[in-house]
Design an enzyme around this catalytic site. Structure first.
Site, mmCIF file in Angstrom:
data_model
loop_
_atom_site.group_PDB
_atom_site.id
_atom_site.type_symbol
_atom_site.label_atom_id
_atom_site.label_comp_id
_atom_site.label_asym_id
_atom_site.label_seq_id
_atom_site.Cartn_x
_atom_site.Cartn_y
_atom_site.Cartn_z
ATOM 1 N N SER A 166 25.134 37.190 27.727
ATOM 2 C CA SER A 166 26.571 37.797 28.009
ATOM 3 C C SER A 166 26.098 39.268 28.591
ATOM 4 C CB SER A 166 27.517 36.889 27.023
ATOM 5 O OG SER A 166 27.353 37.620 25.741
ATOM 6 N N ASN B 101 31.268 34.168 15.660
ATOM 7 C CA ASN B 101 32.298 32.868 16.714
ATOM 8 C C ASN B 101 33.370 34.040 16.231
ATOM 9 O OD1 ASN B 101 29.885 31.312 17.707
ATOM 10 N ND2 ASN B 101 30.501 30.337 15.514
ATOM 11 N N THR C 257 67.040 32.684 55.383
ATOM 12 C CA THR C 257 66.572 30.887 54.290
ATOM 13 C C THR C 257 65.923 30.315 55.406
ATOM 14 O OG1 THR C 257 68.375 29.542 55.018
ATOM 15 C CG2 THR C 257 68.451 31.182 52.531
ATOM 16 N N HIS C 258 64.869 29.547 54.828
ATOM 17 C CA HIS C 258 63.664 28.963 56.094
ATOM 18 C C HIS C 258 63.148 30.161 56.915
ATOM 19 C CE1 HIS C 258 65.646 25.005 54.828
ATOM 20 N NE2 HIS C 258 67.091 25.977 55.134
ATOM 21 N N SER D 119 41.558 49.151 63.127
ATOM 22 C CA SER D 119 40.083 47.993 64.076
ATOM 23 C C SER D 119 39.220 48.916 64.514
ATOM 24 C CB SER D 119 41.466 47.471 65.075
ATOM 25 O OG SER D 119 40.020 46.523 65.035
ATOM 26 N N LYS E 266 45.310 48.947 66.731
ATOM 27 C CA LYS E 266 45.979 48.280 65.601
ATOM 28 C C LYS E 266 46.337 49.072 64.240
ATOM 29 C CE LYS E 266 45.687 44.205 64.693
ATOM 30 N NZ LYS E 266 44.720 43.446 64.676
ATOM 31 N N ASN F 25 46.615 47.960 60.743
ATOM 32 C CA ASN F 25 46.631 46.852 59.492
ATOM 33 C C ASN F 25 47.376 46.555 58.242
ATOM 34 O OD1 ASN F 25 45.921 45.526 62.065
ATOM 35 N ND2 ASN F 25 43.629 45.465 60.722
ATOM 36 N N GLU G 5 47.326 42.186 52.225
ATOM 37 C CA GLU G 5 47.072 41.107 52.790
ATOM 38 C C GLU G 5 46.075 40.725 51.558
ATOM 39 O OE1 GLU G 5 45.454 41.329 56.936
ATOM 40 O OE2 GLU G 5 45.592 42.933 56.738
ATOM 41 N N TYR H 63 33.721 26.468 17.444
ATOM 42 C CA TYR H 63 33.378 27.353 18.816
ATOM 43 C C TYR H 63 31.640 26.346 19.355
ATOM 44 C CZ TYR H 63 30.715 30.691 21.509
ATOM 45 O OH TYR H 63 29.716 31.221 22.295
ATOM 46 N N GLN I 24 32.038 30.957 26.236
ATOM 47 C CA GLN I 24 31.908 31.825 26.074
ATOM 48 C C GLN I 24 32.488 32.459 28.098
ATOM 49 O OE1 GLN I 24 27.849 33.693 25.973
ATOM 50 N NE2 GLN I 24 27.306 34.035 27.827
ATOM 51 N N LYS J 153 35.140 35.071 29.510
ATOM 52 C CA LYS J 153 35.286 36.131 29.795
ATOM 53 C C LYS J 153 35.336 36.351 30.967
ATOM 54 C CE LYS J 153 33.166 36.992 25.147
ATOM 55 N NZ LYS J 153 33.160 36.005 25.662
#
Ligand code: ARG
Length: 462
Positions: A24, A111, A156-157, A278, A284, A286, A291, A318, A323, A326
């Site tokens: 690890s 551990n 709303t909606h 772009s 463009k 963006n 996003e 354990y 492990q 992480k």
């Protein structure tokens, strides 16, 4: 013979591929500071309880500090053969100070050691995240104050519903983030318990002092059950849950900002420095940042699912499965911190197109509820008022006009309760400020929210 720290009972060394699979160090190296901090406290305790000599403890502590400096200077060589951060540091210590290094791991197992490191790490990261949440909240309050008076359609909606203050909309996110901060404070509390001294699972035969270690490391309490101490990953699950909810909030906000930036809405414009262009379409600009925040939310939610699934049906105590706590956690931490920081910039740099929001309010029927409420104030039952207003909206739609364009006579054709004051009642400002109920969108209520928010930010900063 194996060169591993645990190699005594083995005849062969670990297969290279197997070792790569189970090591690890490539991700848990980021725990080096906590590992050393924990080991220093452990060494002090061992000496204090006369389990090792003062002389050995001093050597250990000096050696660990040297290793810390080396790692921070980028001069430490991490070895995959040594599996993880714990054994990398222990081996380096013994190389540095000789036999005394071999006494550090007395009354300790990896551990409880890894559990301690993770508690310390989560605690530190939660503090940083809470600070970043406050910074984003401050940016929201600033934007709310700066744009007070800007009216937009509330939805709303995703259909225009009623006029609201743009600041009111921003402050809704302030409130969500306040709860996020509280959730992380809860994570801190549950991470603020000291596991060391649990040994591998059952405690230790040595006369240790767990409370001393807890005091040294500023923990509120120690785990009362050694099996629980090494098996508990609740605080990580809770961290990931709090992180997921926070990201979901940022993702909802991202979605709105993306919509608002579109030509169809044109409610806001992001700073040029916060957008990209772009490679093909020259026009463009963006909104990549919101996003990406929206996209990364999936990752964080995924880490929560992965960890819940890893722990589910895991027997005590354990197991190496743990492990797996992480990489997802680390990635969630990085993602949340980065997202909060960029979001504060986006909010601070966002230009508000008040005139477009205004047009969206005026050239529509989001004041239809106010028309009905007007009639109610004149004594008409709400159901009837709703019906009359609906008919007026229908009339306007069929003629391609809005409520404000009707003449008083035309209003009167639908109800004799209409008077000249109807025109004022339909103005966006009137609609907004009439909603002066506690927590409503009126200027008065929003001003109160802003000043409460400022007081609160000042208080929590103390
Ligand atoms: N690298 C391990 C982890 O992160 C440390 C604990 C190892 N314990 C063990 N019994 N193999 O979980």
């Amino acid at each position: 013979m194996s060169e591993k720290l645990w190699g005594g009972r083995f005849e062969k060394s670990t297969d290279e591929m197997i070792n790569d699979f189970q090591a690890s160090i490539n991700f848990d190296r980021r725990l080096y500071r906590e590992d050393i901090q924990g080991s220093i406290a452990h060494a002090k305790m061992l000496a204090r309880c006369e389990i090792i000599s003062d002389d050995d403890a001093e050597k250990i502590i000096a050696g660990l500090k040297k290793i810390l400096a080396k790692i921070e200077a980028g001069e430490f060589e991490f070895s995959v053969a040594l599996e993880d951060i714990h054994m990398n540091i222990e081996a380096a210590l013994t190389a540095e100070i000789g036999e005394a290094g071999g006494r550090l791991h007395t009354a300790r197992s990896r551990n409880d050691q890894v559990a301690l490191d993770m508690h310390l790490y989560v605690r530190r990261q939660v503090c940083e995240i809470k600070r970043l949440i406050l910074e984003l909240q401050a940016a929201l309050v600033d934007a709310a104050e700066k744009n007070l008076g800007v009216i937009m359609p509330g939805y709303t909606h995703l259909q225009r519903a009623q006029p609201i203050l743009f600041s009111h909309h921003l402050l809704a996110y302030f409130e969500m983030l306040r709860r996020d901060g509280e959730r992380f404070a809860g994570v801190y509390d549950r991470a603020n318990i000291m596991p060391l001294g649990a040994g591998a699972l059952a405690g230790t035969t040595f006369p240790i002092d767990r409370n001393f270690v807890a005091d040294e490391l500023d923990f509120d309490a120690v785990y009362q059950n050694s099996l629980d101490a090494v098996s508990d990953r609740d605080y990580i699950l809770e961290f990931l849950a709090a992180a997921s909810i926070l990201m979901v909030h940022l993702s909802r906000f991202s979605e709105e900002i993306i919509l608002w930036c579109s030509r169809e809405f044109s409610f806001v414009e992001l700073d040029d420095a916060h957008c990209t262009g772009s490679s093909m379409m020259p026009q463009k600009k963006n909104p990549d940042v919101p996003e990406l925040v929206r996209g990364k939310t999936g990752r964080v939610v995924g880490h929560l699912m992965a960890m819940l699934t890893a722990v589910k049906a895991l027997p005590l105590a354990y197991n190496k499965d743990l492990q797996e706590d992480k990489e997802g956690l680390f990635d969630a931490i990085d993602t949340v911190k980065f997202s909060l920081a960029v979001f504060a910039q986006i909010v601070a740099g966002m230009k508000v197109r008040a005139e477009n929001m205004r047009r969206a309010v005026e050239e529509d029927f989001s004041n239809a509820t106010d028309l009905a409420d007007y009639l109610v104030r004149k004594g008409v039952p709400f159901r009837q008022a709703h019906e009359i207003s609906g008919k007026l909206v229908h009339e306007c739609i069929s003629r391609g006009i809005y409520l404000k364009d009707l003449a008083l006579d035309e209003f009167k054709n639908f109800s004799d309760k209409f008077d000249a004051d109807i025109f004022d009642a339909l103005k966006p400002e009137t609609c907004v400020n009439a909603r002066n109920s506690l927590g409503g969108t009126s200027t008065e209520q929003v001003q109160r929210q802003i000043s409460d928010a400022r007081d609160w930010l000042r208080e929590v900063a103390e």
